[in-house]
Write a protein that holds these residues in place. Sequence first.
Motif, PDB file in Angstrom:
ATOM      1  N   PHE A   1       0.812  -1.212   0.000  1.00  0.00           N
ATOM      2  CA  PHE A   1       0.000   0.000   0.000  1.00  0.00           C
ATOM      3  C   PHE A   1       0.849   1.268   0.000  1.00  0.00           C
ATOM      4  O   PHE A   1       1.691   1.473   0.863  1.00  0.00           O
ATOM      5  N   HIS A   2       0.630   2.131  -1.001  1.00  0.00           N
ATOM      6  CA  HIS A   2       1.271   3.443  -1.116  1.00  0.00           C
ATOM      7  C   HIS A   2       0.197   4.526  -1.009  1.00  0.00           C
ATOM      8  O   HIS A   2      -0.910   4.364  -1.516  1.00  0.00           O
ATOM      9  N   TRP A   3       0.551   5.651  -0.388  1.00  0.00           N
ATOM     10  CA  TRP A   3      -0.327   6.825  -0.458  1.00  0.00           C
ATOM     11  C   TRP A   3       0.502   8.074  -0.239  1.00  0.00           C
ATOM     12  O   TRP A   3       1.709   8.012  -0.027  1.00  0.00           O
ATOM     13  N   PHE A   4      -0.148   9.214  -0.341  1.00  0.00           N
ATOM     14  CA  PHE A   4       0.555  10.486  -0.230  1.00  0.00           C
ATOM     15  C   PHE A   4       0.003  11.290   0.940  1.00  0.00           C
ATOM     16  O   PHE A   4      -1.164  11.168   1.312  1.00  0.00           O
ATOM     17  N   THR A   5       0.863  12.109   1.513  1.00  0.00           N
ATOM     18  CA  THR A   5       0.468  12.934   2.646  1.00  0.00           C
ATOM     19  C   THR A   5       1.343  14.177   2.687  1.00  0.00           C
ATOM     20  O   THR A   5       2.518  14.122   2.321  1.00  0.00           O
ATOM     21  N   SER A   6       0.772  15.299   3.106  1.00  0.00           N
ATOM     22  CA  SER A   6       1.542  16.541   3.141  1.00  0.00           C
ATOM     23  C   SER A   6       2.567  16.534   4.265  1.00  0.00           C
ATOM     24  O   SER A   6       3.623  17.160   4.160  1.00  0.00           O
ATOM     25  N   SER A   7       2.281  15.820   5.364  1.00  0.00           N
ATOM     26  CA  SER A   7       3.210  15.752   6.495  1.00  0.00           C
ATOM     27  C   SER A   7       3.421  14.299   6.892  1.00  0.00           C
ATOM     28  O   SER A   7       2.459  13.535   7.019  1.00  0.00           O
ATOM     29  N   PHE A   8       4.690  13.933   7.097  1.00  0.00           N
ATOM     30  CA  PHE A   8       5.003  12.564   7.507  1.00  0.00           C
ATOM     31  C   PHE A   8       6.127  12.610   8.532  1.00  0.00           C
ATOM     32  O   PHE A   8       7.183  13.211   8.284  1.00  0.00           O
ATOM     33  N   ILE A   9       5.908  11.985   9.683  1.00  0.00           N
ATOM     34  CA  ILE A   9       6.902  11.959  10.752  1.00  0.00           C
ATOM     35  C   ILE A   9       7.556  10.584  10.763  1.00  0.00           C
ATOM     36  O   ILE A   9       6.938   9.597  11.176  1.00  0.00           O
ATOM     37  N   ASN A  10       8.782  10.519  10.295  1.00  0.00           N
ATOM     38  CA  ASN A  10       9.529   9.258  10.271  1.00  0.00           C
ATOM     39  C   ASN A  10      10.168   9.029  11.643  1.00  0.00           C
ATOM     40  O   ASN A  10      11.183   9.643  11.971  1.00  0.00           O
ATOM     41  N   GLN A  11       9.581   8.153  12.430  1.00  0.00           N
ATOM     42  CA  GLN A  11      10.022   7.951  13.801  1.00  0.00           C
ATOM     43  C   GLN A  11      11.423   7.370  13.898  1.00  0.00           C
ATOM     44  O   GLN A  11      12.042   7.400  14.971  1.00  0.00           O
ATOM     45  N   ASP A  12      11.946   6.835  12.794  1.00  0.00           N
ATOM     46  CA  ASP A  12      13.296   6.262  12.808  1.00  0.00           C
ATOM     47  C   ASP A  12      14.370   7.283  12.455  1.00  0.00           C
ATOM     48  O   ASP A  12      15.563   6.992  12.572  1.00  0.00           O
ATOM     49  N   ASP A  13      13.970   8.465  12.027  1.00  0.00           N
ATOM     50  CA  ASP A  13      14.921   9.497  11.633  1.00  0.00           C
ATOM     51  C   ASP A  13      15.592  10.098  12.874  1.00  0.00           C
ATOM     52  O   ASP A  13      14.914  10.476  13.831  1.00  0.00           O
ATOM     53  N   SER A  14      16.922  10.198  12.858  1.00  0.00           N
ATOM     54  CA  SER A  14      17.657  10.667  14.035  1.00  0.00           C
ATOM     55  C   SER A  14      17.318  12.119  14.384  1.00  0.00           C
ATOM     56  O   SER A  14      17.241  12.478  15.567  1.00  0.00           O
ATOM     57  N   LEU A  15      17.118  12.982  13.376  1.00  0.00           N
ATOM     58  CA  LEU A  15      16.774  14.378  13.646  1.00  0.00           C
ATOM     59  C   LEU A  15      15.396  14.503  14.279  1.00  0.00           C
ATOM     60  O   LEU A  15      15.174  15.337  15.169  1.00  0.00           O
ATOM     61  N   ILE A  16      14.475  13.663  13.828  1.00  0.00           N
ATOM     62  CA  ILE A  16      13.131  13.684  14.402  1.00  0.00           C
ATOM     63  C   ILE A  16      13.151  13.165  15.841  1.00  0.00           C
ATOM     64  O   ILE A  16      12.488  13.708  16.724  1.00  0.00           O
ATOM     65  N   LYS A  17      13.930  12.129  16.087  1.00  0.00           N
ATOM     66  CA  LYS A  17      14.071  11.618  17.460  1.00  0.00           C
ATOM     67  C   LYS A  17      14.613  12.704  18.380  1.00  0.00           C
ATOM     68  O   LYS A  17      14.150  12.874  19.509  1.00  0.00           O
TER      69      LYS A  17
END
Length: 302
Positions: A198-214
């Motif tokens: 399943f693929h879809w699109f979104t204006s905002s996505f929070i990648n919980q594995d990203d070091s900067l986001i952590k």
Amino acid sequence: ICLDDSAETAKMLDNPDLKKMNLIIGPIFNRYINRVANFAKMNKIPLLYPFSNPSLTENNPYVSAAVPCNTTQIKLMANYILENFGNDNILILSTNNAKEKECDSIYTKILEKPWENSGNKHTVKHINFYEGGLEKKHNLDTGGKNIIIVNTQDEAVVSEMISRLNTLAPDYEIILIGIPKWENFETLDIDYLQNLEFHWFTSSFINQDDSLIKLFINRYQIKYQNDPSVYVFRGYDIMTYLGNAFLRFGNKFQLKLPDFKMKGLSTNFNFRKLSEQNGNENEFINIVKYDDFQLKKADEKH
């Protein structure tokens, strides 16, 4: 501007000091946006609207929308499909709802365009879900990918569609393309979505594995004893982008927005000026997919 009061908004716009501003962000409450946008236009003040509202940018060169409108998002998704799956078997599965047809036509126009003047025309197949088109073997490709686009917003229908598609997954390679609204559907089977890539699109996505986001989440929790919402990320991204634009270009930053691209934590900024008399729109979407039962970006380039 975060006011949710008509009198207070009017009072603020009557303040002569506001006419000297270099930038207006907001308002957050949509019912006052037209009044504020007109004020920005009259006083030639750049306005950054943090959401999507295509009417705001019409005939107002001072407005920039941080989120692309639904039509633009579908076009961006269609171009992603064209670039990555353009030669595969593409099907649009629908219920012939009027709103669906509008979205379907955008996909069809973009996906068929490269083949318009070709002797070997590659057409998009249109299948009515209620007419049993999925059961007709000639509609699906056993030797390649089947890209199935669904723009249905009815949760019960979507759940039934996914269940039906999942029964075909063992015999066919299927990549399902959906819409952002499905994120809020509670009846969709995660196992099915995983099986259907399943693929879809979104204006905002929070990648919980990203070091900067952590790091951002950790610092926010320490300071506010709470978890940051998607709107916190959007606000941070917008202020970081605009701050950098100010530093680079000064008060003339708005003229440079289409040339100034930047990656944020939850979204990127890729503004396009719609026309000489219109404003700017951010033409960026996150394209995400289920991968090993986790949400991941499908393609960092987009």
